[in-house]
Design a protein around this motif. Structure first.
Motif, PDB file in Angstrom:
ATOM      1  N   GLU A 174       1.388  -1.675  -0.650  1.00  0.00           N
ATOM      2  CA  GLU A 174       0.282   0.067  -0.021  1.00  0.00           C
ATOM      3  C   GLU A 174       0.617   1.248   0.064  1.00  0.00           C
ATOM      4  OE1 GLU A 174      -3.139  -0.036  -0.517  1.00  0.00           O
ATOM      5  OE2 GLU A 174      -3.259  -2.326  -0.782  1.00  0.00           O
ATOM      6  N   LEU A 175       0.519   2.206  -0.654  1.00  0.00           N
ATOM      7  CA  LEU A 175       0.859   4.037  -0.928  1.00  0.00           C
ATOM      8  C   LEU A 175       1.821   4.405   1.045  1.00  0.00           C
ATOM      9  CD1 LEU A 175       1.923   6.056  -2.546  1.00  0.00           C
ATOM     10  CD2 LEU A 175      -0.645   6.730  -1.705  1.00  0.00           C
ATOM     11  N   GLU A 176       0.818   3.606   1.555  1.00  0.00           N
ATOM     12  CA  GLU A 176       1.446   4.575   3.162  1.00  0.00           C
ATOM     13  C   GLU A 176       3.127   3.250   2.866  1.00  0.00           C
ATOM     14  OE1 GLU A 176      -0.804   5.437   6.397  1.00  0.00           O
ATOM     15  OE2 GLU A 176      -2.045   6.703   5.538  1.00  0.00           O
ATOM     16  N   GLN A 177       2.848   2.246   3.043  1.00  0.00           N
ATOM     17  CA  GLN A 177       4.428   1.352   3.701  1.00  0.00           C
ATOM     18  C   GLN A 177       5.154   1.913   2.090  1.00  0.00           C
ATOM     19  OE1 GLN A 177       3.304  -0.041   6.342  1.00  0.00           O
ATOM     20  NE2 GLN A 177       4.175  -1.496   5.368  1.00  0.00           N
ATOM     21  N   ARG A 178       4.437   1.629   0.782  1.00  0.00           N
ATOM     22  CA  ARG A 178       5.891   1.835   0.165  1.00  0.00           C
ATOM     23  C   ARG A 178       6.316   3.291   0.234  1.00  0.00           C
ATOM     24  NH1 ARG A 178       2.842   2.000  -3.933  1.00  0.00           N
ATOM     25  NH2 ARG A 178       3.870  -0.167  -4.823  1.00  0.00           N
ATOM     26  N   MET A 179       5.626   4.752   1.339  1.00  0.00           N
ATOM     27  CA  MET A 179       6.458   5.842   1.618  1.00  0.00           C
ATOM     28  C   MET A 179       6.871   5.401   3.123  1.00  0.00           C
ATOM     29  SD  MET A 179       5.705   8.441  -0.171  1.00  0.00           S
ATOM     30  CE  MET A 179       5.729   7.015  -1.670  1.00  0.00           C
ATOM     31  N   LYS A 180       7.120   4.262   3.500  1.00  0.00           N
ATOM     32  CA  LYS A 180       8.301   4.167   4.692  1.00  0.00           C
ATOM     33  C   LYS A 180       9.085   3.692   3.778  1.00  0.00           C
ATOM     34  CE  LYS A 180       4.539   3.504   8.812  1.00  0.00           C
ATOM     35  NZ  LYS A 180       3.636   2.574   8.989  1.00  0.00           N
ATOM     36  N   PHE A 181       8.819   2.053   2.701  1.00  0.00           N
ATOM     37  CA  PHE A 181      10.264   1.685   2.051  1.00  0.00           C
ATOM     38  C   PHE A 181      10.816   3.189   1.723  1.00  0.00           C
ATOM     39  CE2 PHE A 181      11.619   0.874  -2.152  1.00  0.00           C
ATOM     40  CZ  PHE A 181      12.621  -0.356  -1.727  1.00  0.00           C
ATOM     41  N   TYR A 182      10.223   4.559   1.143  1.00  0.00           N
ATOM     42  CA  TYR A 182      11.826   5.446   0.596  1.00  0.00           C
ATOM     43  C   TYR A 182      11.859   5.754   1.817  1.00  0.00           C
ATOM     44  CZ  TYR A 182      10.119   4.943  -4.298  1.00  0.00           C
ATOM     45  OH  TYR A 182      10.032   4.861  -5.829  1.00  0.00           O
ATOM     46  N   ASP A 183      11.354   5.968   2.866  1.00  0.00           N
ATOM     47  CA  ASP A 183      12.486   6.984   4.065  1.00  0.00           C
ATOM     48  C   ASP A 183      13.446   5.601   4.312  1.00  0.00           C
ATOM     49  OD1 ASP A 183      10.195   8.376   4.781  1.00  0.00           O
ATOM     50  OD2 ASP A 183       9.166   7.023   5.916  1.00  0.00           O
ATOM     51  N   SER A 184      13.250   4.265   4.205  1.00  0.00           N
ATOM     52  CA  SER A 184      14.364   3.392   4.199  1.00  0.00           C
ATOM     53  C   SER A 184      16.216   2.944   3.262  1.00  0.00           C
ATOM     54  CB  SER A 184      14.135   2.042   4.610  1.00  0.00           C
ATOM     55  OG  SER A 184      13.203   1.313   3.139  1.00  0.00           O
TER      56      SER A 184
END
Length: 234
Positions: free
Chosen positions: A22-32
């Motif tokens: 999901e998009l929110e999880q994808r943004m956490k991926f980009y954080d990392s």
């Protein structure tokens, strides 16, 4: 494994870990990913920011040093860094990843950086404020929905430019997104919200990270499309 030893295969494995989330999880991926994002994109031969900035500049009329730029899905600041080399000075950035915004802040180029999950939250930009609105690479299924394009236009000044680029993913979802996007572009033109300036195919957008080619000399590339519109004066 140090960052400098990362290979294309390593990156393929890394990117596949974010597929289908999901998009929110994808943004956490980009954080990392934020700290090694630029280095990794050099490995992937990510040429979209350079090509899109050149595309804008070749069709731009005005004095770059006076222009207010809204850099949407700004990531670590690649687009702003390239625009500065052409004389642009004033930037506001928007991204859905705080980690990416933290990297963008380190460039010292942005007077403001704003966190927003586009498509679920409004674009945090004042109406009619910007001479140029840029979005590079994020117009794709699962990232920035087609509906956000109207918000990009709304943020531009009358007569301002909206410059967009997207990669042409050869998948069912990629094709559906392209059809939907280009239908919206045409509809907005018919509604006299903006006028079409030019469209150009993008040569070798980046290495296709979902192709499992093992021959480094014969890597397949994704291609893309760049679009430039000018907001109506009325």
């Amino acid at each position: 494994m140090s960052d400098s030893s990362r290979t294309l295969d390593d990156l393929r494995t890394f990117l596949k870990s974010s597929a289908g989330v999901e998009l929110e999880q994808r943004m956490k991926f980009y954080d990392s990913w934020a700290e090694t994002y630029e280095m990794d994109h050099k490995i992937m031969n990510y040429r979209a920011p350079h090509q899109t900035v050149e595309f804008l500049f070749d069709n731009f009329s005005g004095r770059p040093e006076q222009v207010q730029v809204l850099d949407v899905a700004c990531g670590s600041g690649l687009v702003a860094n390239m625009m500065v080399e052409l004389g642009f000075k004033h930037f506001v950035g928007v991204d859905g990843s705080q980690g990416m915004l933290d990297q963008a802040a380190k460039t010292g180029l942005y007077k403001e950086l704003k966190l927003a999950l586009l498509g679920t939250e409004p674009l945090p930009a004042e109406t009619g404020m910007f001479d140029v609105v840029m979005i590079v690479g994020a117009l794709r299924d699962g990232f920035v929905p087609v509906s956000v394009i109207r918000e990009l236009c709304l943020a531009a000044k009358p007569g301002g430019y909206i410059c967009m680029s997207r990669n042409d993913l050869k998948s069912e979802s990629g094709n559906k997104y392209k059809v939907s996007m280009e239908k919206e572009l045409q509809l907005m033109e018919e509604e006299e919200l903006w006028s079409h300036v030019t469209t150009k195919e993008m040569d070798k957008y980046m290495i296709d990270m979902y192709d499992n080619c093992e021959d480094m000399q014969n890597e397949k590339y994704l291609y893309g499309t760049m679009y430039l519109y000018r907001k109506s004066l009325n």
